[in-house]
Design a protein around this motif. Structure first.
Motif, short mmCIF file in Angstrom:
data_model
loop_
_atom_site.label_atom_id
_atom_site.label_comp_id
_atom_site.label_asym_id
_atom_site.label_seq_id
_atom_site.Cartn_x
_atom_site.Cartn_y
_atom_site.Cartn_z
N SER A 1 -5.07 3.29 -3.27
CA SER A 1 -4.18 2.90 -2.18
C SER A 1 -4.28 1.41 -1.88
N LYS B 1 -10.35 -1.87 5.25
CA LYS B 1 -10.12 -0.51 5.75
C LYS B 1 -10.13 0.48 4.59
N VAL B 2 -9.45 0.14 3.50
CA VAL B 2 -9.45 1.00 2.32
C VAL B 2 -10.87 1.20 1.81
N ASN C 1 -8.09 -7.54 6.10
CA ASN C 1 -8.24 -6.48 7.10
C ASN C 1 -7.93 -5.11 6.51
N ASP C 2 -6.77 -5.02 5.84
CA ASP C 2 -6.35 -3.75 5.26
C ASP C 2 -7.22 -3.37 4.07
N GLN D 1 -4.83 -10.34 3.46
CA GLN D 1 -4.78 -8.88 3.44
C GLN D 1 -6.16 -8.24 3.58
N ASP E 1 -1.19 -0.57 -2.58
CA ASP E 1 -0.16 -0.71 -1.55
C ASP E 1 -0.47 -1.88 -0.62
N VAL E 2 -1.76 -2.13 -0.40
CA VAL E 2 -2.16 -3.23 0.47
C VAL E 2 -1.68 -4.56 -0.09
N SER F 1 -13.64 -7.23 10.66
CA SER F 1 -13.19 -6.15 9.78
C SER F 1 -14.26 -5.78 8.77
#
Length: 315
Positions: free
Chosen positions: A164, A245-246, A241-242, A239, A167-168, A41
């Motif tokens: 955002s 991504k962000v 991975n997410d 968390q 939210d993760v 990631s």
């Protein structure tokens, strides 16, 4: 409105955005320290962060194999306010010079309304328009011309998109000190948990708060502190991975993975040894229909000399 009051309000707002941008960098460096847990990631995010824009005409960009612990270097930190139907503007602009041998960082905040030569556009206007006219390349060239120093690295952050990440981590806890409302959103006094969309609204309320812009600064600081607290929680490992991504969607830069590892180590050593610089002798002036911050030429020269010495260059 009195120009001095306007100038003071703008500078307070700038300091808040500066703290948020530095907080983004801090969260990112924590992620780098744990990148080994999510290597795939991390690499995927790095490709996206490095490959979005070709930096043209910026002759001082560092090479991919330059080690950060050997020579002094400079970083341009940009907080981008992206808008519909235009290229966005730089709401926050910070130049950081790092001297590994001295173990020090000098950090200069450039007023977004500073009236300067926009290099590559042949205009004189607000420095935050450089990004609108020519993206990161034009911004780098404009800052280099203003300060007479090379810019080796840059980090550009879409500030709204970055929220955002809240939210993760499944929301953040805030201790609200005032009953507030905006549109369909209500924020009761006391402890509450908010998501990314709510955090964006919460950070922007001004007219519903009797403290005005000062109240907004208080809330933005609360968001930053809550986010940093989450970043230090070991559960964030689950968390990553997410989170990456962000970061891939909202952070653009020219640091390589190995250089980021060096940066993470350096930051751990130099945190607390940061000399904050800012332009203080300029004046506000309305030219045509726009308000500008007119930099003091002597002060610009003094700051330029200080940064050149810190980078061990001849000014």
């Amino acid at each position: 409105m009195d120009n001095n009051i306007t100038r003071t309000a703008k500078r307070k707002k700038s300091r808040t955005k500066k703290r948020i941008l530095l907080g983004v960098l801090f969260v990112f460096l924590i992620g780098i320290a744990w990148a080994g847990a999510n290597y795939y990631s991390f690499n995927k995010a790095m490709v996206r962060m490095n490959g979005s824009e070709e930096i043209e005409g910026a002759a001082n960009m560092a090479t991919s194999d330059q080690a950060l612990h050997l020579e002094p270097f400079s970083v341009l930190l940009l907080g981008i306010d992206e808008r519909k139907n235009d290229n966005g503007r730089t709401d926050t602009m910070i130049v950081a010079t790092v001297n590994p041998d001295l173990g020090t960082i000098k950090m200069l905040s450039i007023p977004r309304d500073a009236r300067v030569d926009i290099i590559g556009n042949d205009t004189v206007e607000k420095i935050n328009h450089a990004y609108t006219r020519g993206g990161t390349s034009m911004t780098i060239n404009t800052v280099e011309h203003l300060l007479s120093i090379p810019i080796n690295y840059y980090v550009a952050v879409n500030m709204e998109g970055f929220l955002s990440i809240i939210d993760v981590v499944n929301g953040i806890k805030i201790k609200n000190d005032l009953d507030l409302a905006h549109g369909k959103y209500t924020f009761p006094k006391g402890e509450m948990t908010i998501n990314g969309e709510e955090a964006l609204v919460f950070s922007r309320i001004r007219y519903g708060d009797p403290r005005g812009d000062f109240g907004r600064q208080v809330r933005q600081k609360q968001l930053l502190e809550a986010l940093l607290a989450e970043a230090k929680n070991p559960k964030i490992l689950l968390q990553l991975n997410d989170i990456f991504k962000v970061l891939g969607d909202n952070v653009k830069m020219n640091f390589t993975a190995s250089q980021l590892m060096d940066l993470q180590k350096l930051y751990g050593k130099l945190d607390g040894k940061i000399d904050q610089l800012q332009f203080e002798n300029g004046v506000g002036q309305t030219i045509g229909k726009y308000w500008y911050y007119i930099l003091d030429e002597q002060e610009v020269n003094q700051v330029s000399e200080e940064l050149n010495q810190h980078l061990e260059l001849k000014s």
